[in-house]
Design a protein around this motif. Sequence first.
Motif, short mmCIF file in Angstrom:
data_model
loop_
_atom_site.label_atom_id
_atom_site.label_comp_id
_atom_site.label_asym_id
_atom_site.label_seq_id
_atom_site.Cartn_x
_atom_site.Cartn_y
_atom_site.Cartn_z
N ARG A 65 1.18 -1.00 0.14
CA ARG A 65 -0.24 -0.20 0.65
C ARG A 65 1.38 1.10 0.34
NH1 ARG A 65 -2.37 -1.31 6.08
NH2 ARG A 65 -1.71 -3.40 4.59
N PRO A 66 0.27 2.43 -0.30
CA PRO A 66 1.09 3.65 0.00
C PRO A 66 1.38 4.26 0.72
CG PRO A 66 -0.29 4.06 -2.09
CD PRO A 66 -1.37 2.47 -1.27
N ARG A 69 -1.95 7.15 1.58
CA ARG A 69 -3.21 6.76 0.95
C ARG A 69 -4.03 5.88 0.64
NH1 ARG A 69 -3.47 11.92 -1.56
NH2 ARG A 69 -2.08 13.28 -0.93
N ALA A 123 5.05 3.53 -8.30
CA ALA A 123 5.11 4.33 -7.90
C ALA A 123 6.38 3.92 -6.06
CB ALA A 123 4.08 3.78 -6.59
N THR A 125 6.74 4.45 -3.06
CA THR A 125 6.64 3.96 -2.00
C THR A 125 8.08 2.75 -1.37
OG1 THR A 125 4.00 3.40 -2.58
CG2 THR A 125 5.08 2.67 0.06
N ASP A 167 1.22 7.21 -4.62
CA ASP A 167 1.82 7.99 -3.35
C ASP A 167 2.60 9.42 -3.83
OD1 ASP A 167 3.02 7.72 -1.06
OD2 ASP A 167 3.48 5.23 -1.27
#
Length: 307
Positions: A65-66, A69, A123, A125, A167
């Motif tokens: 997950r980010p 967010r 992303a 991350t 992200d």
Amino acid sequence: MVLDCDPGHDDAMALLLAIADPAVELLAVTTVTGNQTVDKCTVNARRVLSLAGVADVPVARGADRPLVRRLRIADDVHGQTGLDGPRFDTEPSVPESPSAAHDVLVDVLRKHPTPVTIVATGALTNIARLLSAEPSLTTKIAEIVWMGGSTDRGNIAPLAEANAYVDPEAADQVLRSDVPFTMCGLNVTHQALVTDDVLGHLNQIGTPLAGICVEWMTFFASTYRRLWGFEAPPLHDPVAVARVIDPAIVGCVEANVVIETQGEWTAGATVVDLFNYTGRPSNARVAVELDREAFWTKIADAVAALG
Ligand code: BDR
Ligand code: CA
């Protein structure tokens, strides 16, 4: 180089290019959530390495997950598997690394005798986490080359490109670090259109892998036609790998880049100060121009070389 990715049709082609091109050595593949869940992206990365016959490069799972967010995946673009198109009846033969992406990145950076380039095609991350957890390793990173952002408009929100949008806080942290940073955004990746001509050349290679690439590109073309009305889909992610292989293929300018993390309507927008309105110093190389012929030759050569 290491490739941090979220395969993804264009990530898959970026992986093939990084595997096959003799100018770079792929040390590890790490995955991040984005185009699909990290579980599916990791299976897809293993799939691509299996198809390419690569057994000695670790594929390690990263963030699910980010940073802050809620997760938003792009199944509308890349399908239910994240790599829709051809169907496979067996599991990929390449296993997932028992180590997490973070540990694999740390290990590669610590052990490699010279600084390593990180190409990120999702992303940021994993990379933001790495930089904040291991600040002493930043000198072991030669450069971060990112497919993300845009000098123009977005593709997931009016002003945000998808990898930035997923992200923005991670992208912001990476841009605030001292690590050299190159951004290959939509303004340049939209110059890498998989036209019928390009598809025809891939088809002519005639190998099973080339056939799979054509099926991937055909699926990708269908979503770009349906969602954005493109006649041919842009092959974003390999542009970042091509920049590392031969910087002359992807022309860049120096500019200041910041990421909008607060905007009510503009979160994830990459604010690229091409004309130095703000007077802020350059913190990035920003890709603006693609040598299309050299780029497509690299892609075709990579697919052909992998048999
Ligand atoms: C980027 O978003 C993803 O869908 C693609 O794989 C690429 O990295 C383009 O905006
Ligand atoms: Ca991607």
